[in-house]
Write an enzyme that holds these catalytic residues in place. Structure first.
Site, PDB file in Angstrom:
ATOM      1  N   GLU A   1      65.337  62.037  96.372  1.00  0.00           N
ATOM      2  CA  GLU A   1      66.206  60.938  96.778  1.00  0.00           C
ATOM      3  C   GLU A   1      65.959  60.616  98.255  1.00  0.00           C
ATOM      4  O   GLU A   1      65.401  61.444  98.997  1.00  0.00           O
ATOM      5  CB  GLU A   1      67.673  61.342  96.582  1.00  0.00           C
ATOM      6  CG  GLU A   1      68.054  61.573  95.135  1.00  0.00           C
ATOM      7  CD  GLU A   1      67.780  60.361  94.267  1.00  0.00           C
ATOM      8  OE1 GLU A   1      68.364  59.300  94.510  1.00  0.00           O
ATOM      9  OE2 GLU A   1      66.960  60.466  93.347  1.00  0.00           O
TER      10      GLU A   1
ATOM     11  N   LYS B   1      73.831  62.765  86.988  1.00  0.00           N
ATOM     12  CA  LYS B   1      73.205  62.538  85.675  1.00  0.00           C
ATOM     13  C   LYS B   1      73.989  63.222  84.567  1.00  0.00           C
ATOM     14  O   LYS B   1      74.161  62.669  83.472  1.00  0.00           O
ATOM     15  CB  LYS B   1      71.763  63.062  85.711  1.00  0.00           C
ATOM     16  CG  LYS B   1      70.864  62.272  86.656  1.00  0.00           C
ATOM     17  CD  LYS B   1      69.581  63.026  86.924  1.00  0.00           C
ATOM     18  CE  LYS B   1      68.646  62.258  87.836  1.00  0.00           C
ATOM     19  NZ  LYS B   1      67.535  63.071  88.333  1.00  0.00           N
TER      20      LYS B   1
HETATM   21  P1  NAP Z   1      63.083  54.229  97.703  1.00  0.00           P
HETATM   22  O1  NAP Z   1      61.648  54.523  97.547  1.00  0.00           O
HETATM   23  O2  NAP Z   1      63.833  54.811  98.852  1.00  0.00           O
HETATM   24  O3  NAP Z   1      63.254  52.635  97.697  1.00  0.00           O
HETATM   25  C1  NAP Z   1      64.463  52.002  98.005  1.00  0.00           C
HETATM   26  C2  NAP Z   1      64.197  50.531  98.213  1.00  0.00           C
HETATM   27  O4  NAP Z   1      65.432  49.898  98.514  1.00  0.00           O
HETATM   28  C3  NAP Z   1      63.245  50.217  99.370  1.00  0.00           C
HETATM   29  O5  NAP Z   1      62.361  49.188  98.996  1.00  0.00           O
HETATM   30  C4  NAP Z   1      64.170  49.738 100.502  1.00  0.00           C
HETATM   31  O6  NAP Z   1      63.605  48.747 101.310  1.00  0.00           O
HETATM   32  C5  NAP Z   1      65.283  49.105  99.687  1.00  0.00           C
HETATM   33  N1  NAP Z   1      66.533  49.136 100.441  1.00  0.00           N
HETATM   34  C6  NAP Z   1      67.208  50.208 100.880  1.00  0.00           C
HETATM   35  N2  NAP Z   1      68.327  49.829 101.524  1.00  0.00           N
HETATM   36  C7  NAP Z   1      68.341  48.487 101.494  1.00  0.00           C
HETATM   37  C8  NAP Z   1      69.219  47.511 101.989  1.00  0.00           C
HETATM   38  N3  NAP Z   1      70.304  47.841 102.679  1.00  0.00           N
HETATM   39  N4  NAP Z   1      68.918  46.220 101.762  1.00  0.00           N
HETATM   40  C9  NAP Z   1      67.815  45.863 101.094  1.00  0.00           C
HETATM   41  N5  NAP Z   1      66.940  46.751 100.579  1.00  0.00           N
HETATM   42  C10 NAP Z   1      67.205  48.041 100.797  1.00  0.00           C
HETATM   43  O7  NAP Z   1      63.896  54.668  96.397  1.00  0.00           O
HETATM   44  P2  NAP Z   1      63.338  54.903  94.941  1.00  0.00           P
HETATM   45  O8  NAP Z   1      62.828  56.291  94.845  1.00  0.00           O
HETATM   46  O9  NAP Z   1      62.491  53.785  94.519  1.00  0.00           O
HETATM   47  O10 NAP Z   1      64.726  54.909  94.114  1.00  0.00           O
HETATM   48  C11 NAP Z   1      65.403  53.720  93.832  1.00  0.00           C
HETATM   49  C12 NAP Z   1      66.559  54.041  92.894  1.00  0.00           C
HETATM   50  O11 NAP Z   1      66.034  54.650  91.714  1.00  0.00           O
HETATM   51  C13 NAP Z   1      67.575  55.042  93.444  1.00  0.00           C
HETATM   52  O12 NAP Z   1      68.850  54.734  92.927  1.00  0.00           O
HETATM   53  C14 NAP Z   1      67.100  56.371  92.876  1.00  0.00           C
HETATM   54  O13 NAP Z   1      68.135  57.312  92.753  1.00  0.00           O
HETATM   55  C15 NAP Z   1      66.621  55.916  91.520  1.00  0.00           C
HETATM   56  N6  NAP Z   1      65.646  56.766  90.866  1.00  0.00           N
HETATM   57  C16 NAP Z   1      64.534  57.184  91.541  1.00  0.00           C
HETATM   58  C17 NAP Z   1      63.592  57.952  90.890  1.00  0.00           C
HETATM   59  C18 NAP Z   1      62.361  58.453  91.575  1.00  0.00           C
HETATM   60  O14 NAP Z   1      61.648  59.258  90.980  1.00  0.00           O
HETATM   61  N7  NAP Z   1      62.062  58.014  92.795  1.00  0.00           N
HETATM   62  C19 NAP Z   1      63.788  58.299  89.551  1.00  0.00           C
HETATM   63  C20 NAP Z   1      64.934  57.842  88.884  1.00  0.00           C
HETATM   64  C21 NAP Z   1      65.847  57.083  89.558  1.00  0.00           C
HETATM   65  P3  NAP Z   1      62.358  49.030 102.300  1.00  0.00           P
HETATM   66  O15 NAP Z   1      61.248  49.481 101.396  1.00  0.00           O
HETATM   67  O16 NAP Z   1      62.082  47.736 102.933  1.00  0.00           O
HETATM   68  O17 NAP Z   1      62.810  50.098 103.236  1.00  0.00           O
HETATM   69  N1  HSE Z   2      65.436  62.617  92.871  1.00  0.00           N
HETATM   70  C1  HSE Z   2      65.476  62.570  91.449  1.00  0.00           C
HETATM   71  C2  HSE Z   2      64.879  63.838  90.895  1.00  0.00           C
HETATM   72  C3  HSE Z   2      64.721  61.374  90.942  1.00  0.00           C
HETATM   73  O1  HSE Z   2      64.209  64.553  91.642  1.00  0.00           O
HETATM   74  O2  HSE Z   2      65.092  64.129  89.720  1.00  0.00           O
HETATM   75  C4  HSE Z   2      64.845  61.175  89.452  1.00  0.00           C
HETATM   76  O3  HSE Z   2      66.146  60.832  89.107  1.00  0.00           O
END
Ligand code: NAP
Ligand code: HSE
Length: 435
Positions: A192, A207
């Site tokens: 995260e 979750k």
């Molecule tokens: P991330 O890589 O940190 O991306 C977040 C995105 O949101 C970035 O593009 C960021 O913009 C944008 N953002 C953040 N704050 C913002 C704001 N105030 N206004 C406009 N844009 C904003 O996160 P991620 O890993 O893709 O995860 C996204 C979601 O999916 C989260 O809820 C996470 O819990 C969930 N998720 C993630 C995974 C995983 O494996 N990564 C798996 C399941 C679920 P910038 O790029 O311009 O900074």
């Molecule tokens: N941070 C989360 C994990 C992303 O490690 O499982 C998937 O929900």
């Protein structure tokens, strides 16, 4: 030609960029299966100029994600920003209020506000879907809502956080340190934005609360999840567990128990000792696994990549395909008004075996004090191992495995030892996963 489903992507990080890559790479296959093309029309994030490794020139840029759902060129908003409140929640609310469907991977937001958003979506007759919020690429929400819908689910448990599983299994395989392996998990896009949510168990608790609501038809109750993470585990615990025939995994566990004619809901996230011969002992890296026990299906085991760009994007786009096909459904397994309010069940009356680790001062009587507390609390000891004194601190590790008994007895023994001069820190108690 059927009109395409037009998508706005709020958030272009790991998952957002993955959705663009997937929708572009599999466009024809997706259109055939969905019955119409799925096209991204609008995107937005914080920094318009950041290189995300994908070409954003075909898409309109929207600075304000809160109004994405109000745009004429958008049918569905995909929220991939994260955070339980703030812009993600505002975006979700305004999208549904505008009568548009919402897809999200945001388990924090669903765990805290899922009931409100689902009630709004049901009232507006729009889809709210969050397959990617639980267990990454594993279609477990769909499996419980649809494939296993005929069953009363008796228990649901599993490995729900890829980052923690990556850390634990890598430490186990390589002997490397916690901090170094966490940095690697972050670099791979598993963690995260604030990795404390992963390692302190909060993400798995988010979750679990969603899974429990779907599995048991109960009102989502994140606040009732007993949560502890992996930050207190040491390489010595992992080695000790190995010597005893176990691996350590962060397990989320939920079940229900009858109480005075109603059901109570037990939800806990805690590191467990998992016997080598249990299927969850072989779940390594960022893989997740969910076990659901149905009263007619028996044990169902779902396993797959729990985090990372591709698997999470796969779950997001599966939701979009459902929406393109015209499926709205209820966000949970039954309408929000019919979800049952279940009081939380405490752990005290649960039976099980436990691993208890003490760090004690190396002096006469310390071990006797621990065993006396176990005796007085009615805890039966199966094995007890004392490790040599640490060169730097003089601390001695005492690891104990108990016979099957009530968890309340172990809690009482820990209470009796509170404040003891023999203990250098609070004991670490981990449950041993049964069948
Ligand atoms: P991330 O890589 O940190 O991306 C977040 C995105 O949101 C970035 O593009 C960021 O913009 C944008 N953002 C953040 N704050 C913002 C704001 N105030 N206004 C406009 N844009 C904003 O996160 P991620 O890993 O893709 O995860 C996204 C979601 O999916 C989260 O809820 C996470 O819990 C969930 N998720 C993630 C995974 C995983 O494996 N990564 C798996 C399941 C679920 P910038 O790029 O311009 O900074
Ligand atoms: N941070 C989360 C994990 C992303 O490690 O499982 C998937 O929900």
């Amino acid at each position: 030609m059927v009109a395409p489903l037009r998508i706005a992507l709020a958030g272009l990080g790991t998952v957002g960029a993955g959705v663009i890559r997937l929708v572009e790479a599999n466009a024809d296959l997706i259109a055939r299966r969905a019955g119409r093309p799925i096209v991204v029309t609008v995107v937005g994030a914080r920094d318009r100029n950041k290189d995300r490794g994908v070409d954003l020139s075909p898409y309109a840029w929207e600075d304000d994600m809160v109004i994405m759902g109000e745009r004429e060129d958008v049918d569905v908003v995909v929220e991939l920003v994260g955070g339980s409140d703030g812009p993600a929640l505002s975006c979700a609310r305004t999208t549904i209020e505008a009568g548009k469907a919402l897809v999200t991977a945001n388990k924090a937001m669903i765990a805290h506000h899922g009931l409100e958003l689902a009630a709004k979506a049901e009232a507006a007759k729009v889809a709210l879907k969050f397959e990617a919020a639980v267990a990454g690429g594993i279609p477990v929400i769909k499996a419980l809502r649809e494939g296993a819908a005929a069953n009363a689910i008796e228990r649901v448990y599993g490995i729900l956080n890829g980052t923690c599983n990556y850390i634990l299994s890598t430490m186990e395989d390589t002997g490397r340190g916690f901090g170094e392996v966490l940095s690697e998990a972050q670099a791979k896009g598993y963690a995260e934005a604030d990795p404390a949510f992963d390692v302190e168990g909060t993400d798995a608790a988010h979750k679990l609360s969603i899974l429990a609501a779907i599995a048991f038809g109960s009102k989502l109750d994140f606040a009732a999840v007993e949560t502890s993470g992996i930050t207190r585990l040491t390489a010595a615990d992992i080695a000790q567990a190995d010597a005893l025939g176990y691996v350590i995994r962060l397990i989320g566990m939920a079940d229900t128990e009858a109480h005075n004619g109603s059901q109570r809901l037990f939800q806990r996230v805690q590191p467990h000792l998992v016997p080598f011969d249990h299927p969850l002992a072989h779940v390594d890296g960022a893989t997740n696994a969910v076990v659901a026990e149905g009263n007619f299906s028996g044990r169902l085991l779902f396993q797959g990549a729990g985090a990372g760009e591709g698997p999470t994007a796969s779950a997001v786009v599966a939701d979009l395909i459902d929406i393109a096909r015209g499926e709205v459904g209820t966000p949970f397994s039954v309408p929000v008004a019919e979800l049952e309010a279940m009081a939380p069940a405490g752990a005290g009356q649960r039976q099980g075996r436990a691993y208890i680790r003490f760090m004690v001062a190396d002096r006469p009587g310390a071990l006797a004090e621990i065993t006396a507390a176990m005796r007085d609390a009615g805890v039966s000891i199966e094995s007890l191992i004392q490790k040599g004194r640490a060169a730097d601190s003089g601390a001695v590790m005492v690891a104990m495995v108990t016979h099957e008994g009530p968890e309340s007895a172990v809690s009482e023994a820990v209470r009796l030892l509170k404040g003891s001069d023999s203990l250098l820190e609070a004991p670490l108690v981990l449950q041993i996963l049964g069948d």
